[in-house]
Motif scaffolding. Sequence first.
Motif, PDB file in Angstrom:
ATOM      1  N   PHE A  21      -0.845  -5.053  11.319  1.00  0.00           N
ATOM      2  CA  PHE A  21      -1.892  -5.772  10.451  1.00  0.00           C
ATOM      3  C   PHE A  21      -1.213  -6.338   9.217  1.00  0.00           C
ATOM      4  O   PHE A  21      -1.787  -7.223   8.702  1.00  0.00           O
ATOM      5  CB  PHE A  21      -2.818  -4.600  10.035  1.00  0.00           C
ATOM      6  CG  PHE A  21      -3.764  -5.056   8.689  1.00  0.00           C
ATOM      7  CD1 PHE A  21      -3.551  -4.769   7.441  1.00  0.00           C
ATOM      8  CD2 PHE A  21      -4.839  -5.710   9.131  1.00  0.00           C
ATOM      9  CE1 PHE A  21      -4.343  -5.114   6.376  1.00  0.00           C
ATOM     10  CE2 PHE A  21      -5.692  -6.202   7.852  1.00  0.00           C
ATOM     11  CZ  PHE A  21      -5.339  -5.959   6.687  1.00  0.00           C
ATOM     12  N   TRP A  22       0.030  -5.611   8.658  1.00  0.00           N
ATOM     13  CA  TRP A  22       0.494  -6.231   7.378  1.00  0.00           C
ATOM     14  C   TRP A  22       1.612  -7.104   7.820  1.00  0.00           C
ATOM     15  O   TRP A  22       2.565  -7.158   8.291  1.00  0.00           O
ATOM     16  CB  TRP A  22       1.309  -4.938   7.124  1.00  0.00           C
ATOM     17  CG  TRP A  22       0.159  -3.824   6.286  1.00  0.00           C
ATOM     18  CD1 TRP A  22      -0.296  -2.888   7.032  1.00  0.00           C
ATOM     19  CD2 TRP A  22      -0.555  -3.792   5.013  1.00  0.00           C
ATOM     20  NE1 TRP A  22      -1.066  -2.142   6.423  1.00  0.00           N
ATOM     21  CE2 TRP A  22      -1.439  -2.746   5.360  1.00  0.00           C
ATOM     22  CE3 TRP A  22      -0.449  -4.394   4.001  1.00  0.00           C
ATOM     23  CZ2 TRP A  22      -2.141  -2.213   4.129  1.00  0.00           C
ATOM     24  CZ3 TRP A  22      -1.133  -3.929   2.743  1.00  0.00           C
ATOM     25  CH2 TRP A  22      -2.008  -3.057   3.007  1.00  0.00           C
ATOM     26  N   PHE A  37       2.078   4.402   7.609  1.00  0.00           N
ATOM     27  CA  PHE A  37       1.376   4.183   6.705  1.00  0.00           C
ATOM     28  C   PHE A  37       1.541   5.173   5.482  1.00  0.00           C
ATOM     29  O   PHE A  37       1.319   6.442   5.821  1.00  0.00           O
ATOM     30  CB  PHE A  37      -0.231   3.945   6.885  1.00  0.00           C
ATOM     31  CG  PHE A  37      -1.030   3.663   5.874  1.00  0.00           C
ATOM     32  CD1 PHE A  37      -1.813   4.603   5.297  1.00  0.00           C
ATOM     33  CD2 PHE A  37      -1.167   2.375   5.192  1.00  0.00           C
ATOM     34  CE1 PHE A  37      -2.531   4.443   3.977  1.00  0.00           C
ATOM     35  CE2 PHE A  37      -1.888   2.135   4.116  1.00  0.00           C
ATOM     36  CZ  PHE A  37      -2.590   3.086   3.647  1.00  0.00           C
ATOM     37  N   SER A  86      -6.129  -9.574   3.585  1.00  0.00           N
ATOM     38  CA  SER A  86      -7.394  -8.979   3.944  1.00  0.00           C
ATOM     39  C   SER A  86      -7.612  -7.402   3.491  1.00  0.00           C
ATOM     40  O   SER A  86      -6.822  -7.003   2.653  1.00  0.00           O
ATOM     41  CB  SER A  86      -6.955  -8.904   5.412  1.00  0.00           C
ATOM     42  OG  SER A  86      -8.378  -8.649   6.047  1.00  0.00           O
ATOM     43  N   ASP A  87      -8.449  -6.741   3.999  1.00  0.00           N
ATOM     44  CA  ASP A  87      -8.692  -5.390   3.855  1.00  0.00           C
ATOM     45  C   ASP A  87      -7.600  -4.529   3.807  1.00  0.00           C
ATOM     46  O   ASP A  87      -6.928  -4.675   4.894  1.00  0.00           O
ATOM     47  CB  ASP A  87      -9.776  -5.074   4.952  1.00  0.00           C
ATOM     48  CG  ASP A  87     -10.207  -3.366   4.644  1.00  0.00           C
ATOM     49  OD1 ASP A  87     -11.294  -3.081   5.164  1.00  0.00           O
ATOM     50  OD2 ASP A  87      -9.477  -2.997   3.832  1.00  0.00           O
ATOM     51  N   TYR A 132      -5.820   3.777  -0.911  1.00  0.00           N
ATOM     52  CA  TYR A 132      -5.914   4.493   0.446  1.00  0.00           C
ATOM     53  C   TYR A 132      -4.472   5.387   0.560  1.00  0.00           C
ATOM     54  O   TYR A 132      -3.553   4.856   0.089  1.00  0.00           O
ATOM     55  CB  TYR A 132      -5.981   3.471   1.648  1.00  0.00           C
ATOM     56  CG  TYR A 132      -7.291   2.717   1.384  1.00  0.00           C
ATOM     57  CD1 TYR A 132      -7.074   1.386   0.625  1.00  0.00           C
ATOM     58  CD2 TYR A 132      -8.403   2.798   1.644  1.00  0.00           C
ATOM     59  CE1 TYR A 132      -7.942   0.478   0.461  1.00  0.00           C
ATOM     60  CE2 TYR A 132      -9.443   2.133   1.761  1.00  0.00           C
ATOM     61  CZ  TYR A 132      -9.397   0.922   0.873  1.00  0.00           C
ATOM     62  OH  TYR A 132     -10.434   0.010   0.758  1.00  0.00           O
ATOM     63  N   SER A 164      -6.886  -1.290   4.045  1.00  0.00           N
ATOM     64  CA  SER A 164      -7.145  -0.065   4.392  1.00  0.00           C
ATOM     65  C   SER A 164      -6.504   0.193   5.890  1.00  0.00           C
ATOM     66  O   SER A 164      -6.345   1.416   6.370  1.00  0.00           O
ATOM     67  CB  SER A 164      -8.873   0.532   4.603  1.00  0.00           C
ATOM     68  OG  SER A 164      -9.417  -0.356   5.565  1.00  0.00           O
ATOM     69  N   SER A 165      -6.199  -0.675   6.370  1.00  0.00           N
ATOM     70  CA  SER A 165      -5.509  -0.557   7.874  1.00  0.00           C
ATOM     71  C   SER A 165      -4.406   0.261   7.798  1.00  0.00           C
ATOM     72  O   SER A 165      -3.383   0.167   6.877  1.00  0.00           O
ATOM     73  CB  SER A 165      -5.214  -1.794   8.492  1.00  0.00           C
ATOM     74  OG  SER A 165      -4.497  -1.791   9.626  1.00  0.00           O
ATOM     75  N   ARG A 166      -4.088   1.254   8.762  1.00  0.00           N
ATOM     76  CA  ARG A 166      -2.748   2.011   8.953  1.00  0.00           C
ATOM     77  C   ARG A 166      -1.815   1.422   9.979  1.00  0.00           C
ATOM     78  O   ARG A 166      -0.878   1.872   9.872  1.00  0.00           O
ATOM     79  CB  ARG A 166      -3.219   3.505   9.485  1.00  0.00           C
ATOM     80  CG  ARG A 166      -3.366   4.489   8.369  1.00  0.00           C
ATOM     81  CD  ARG A 166      -4.773   4.488   7.525  1.00  0.00           C
ATOM     82  NE  ARG A 166      -4.860   5.624   6.636  1.00  0.00           N
ATOM     83  CZ  ARG A 166      -5.798   5.355   5.537  1.00  0.00           C
ATOM     84  NH1 ARG A 166      -6.289   4.228   5.150  1.00  0.00           N
ATOM     85  NH2 ARG A 166      -5.935   6.432   4.915  1.00  0.00           N
ATOM     86  N   ARG A 167      -2.199   0.446  10.581  1.00  0.00           N
ATOM     87  CA  ARG A 167      -1.464  -0.125  11.783  1.00  0.00           C
ATOM     88  C   ARG A 167      -0.371  -1.079  11.005  1.00  0.00           C
ATOM     89  O   ARG A 167      -0.557  -2.197  10.307  1.00  0.00           O
ATOM     90  CB  ARG A 167      -2.291  -1.255  12.711  1.00  0.00           C
ATOM     91  CG  ARG A 167      -3.468  -0.428  13.348  1.00  0.00           C
ATOM     92  CD  ARG A 167      -4.263  -1.086  14.302  1.00  0.00           C
ATOM     93  NE  ARG A 167      -4.711  -2.396  13.673  1.00  0.00           N
ATOM     94  CZ  ARG A 167      -4.410  -3.432  13.744  1.00  0.00           C
ATOM     95  NH1 ARG A 167      -3.414  -4.051  14.357  1.00  0.00           N
ATOM     96  NH2 ARG A 167      -5.363  -4.525  13.156  1.00  0.00           N
TER      97      ARG A 167
END
Length: 122
Positions: free
Chosen positions: A108-109, A47, A99-100, A57, A102-105
């Motif tokens: 998630f994207w 990320f 969605s949110d 972020y 802020s995810s570094r995974r």
Amino acid sequence: QVQLVESGGGLVQAGGSRRLSCAASGRTFSGYALGWFRQAPGKEREFVAASWSGRTYYTDSVEGRFTISRDLARDTVSLQMNSLKPEDTAVYFCVAALSDGSSRRPGFWAYWGQGTQVTVSA
């Protein structure tokens, strides 16, 4: 069909700057998080930065050097990279998620561009 198309990659000397851009198409992205990941040779995707709901972020290694910005009217997101270091060399991917942001995974994207190569020479 969602498409993310990056541009702006290339070769730059250490200490220099580069601006990456990403054009998103296929739907309205105002409610989406848009961001950037990168992948260096032999390493996992990492990320870099994201923008969502007026917030930004950053990963620690680029904080203060990189700036993410987006144009809601044009559905574009940019990454201004300053004070570049050889360790910033990687393929940079534009990403989007509903969605949110802020995810570094990476998982998630939901949407990924093809990537653009940035090479920083010492």
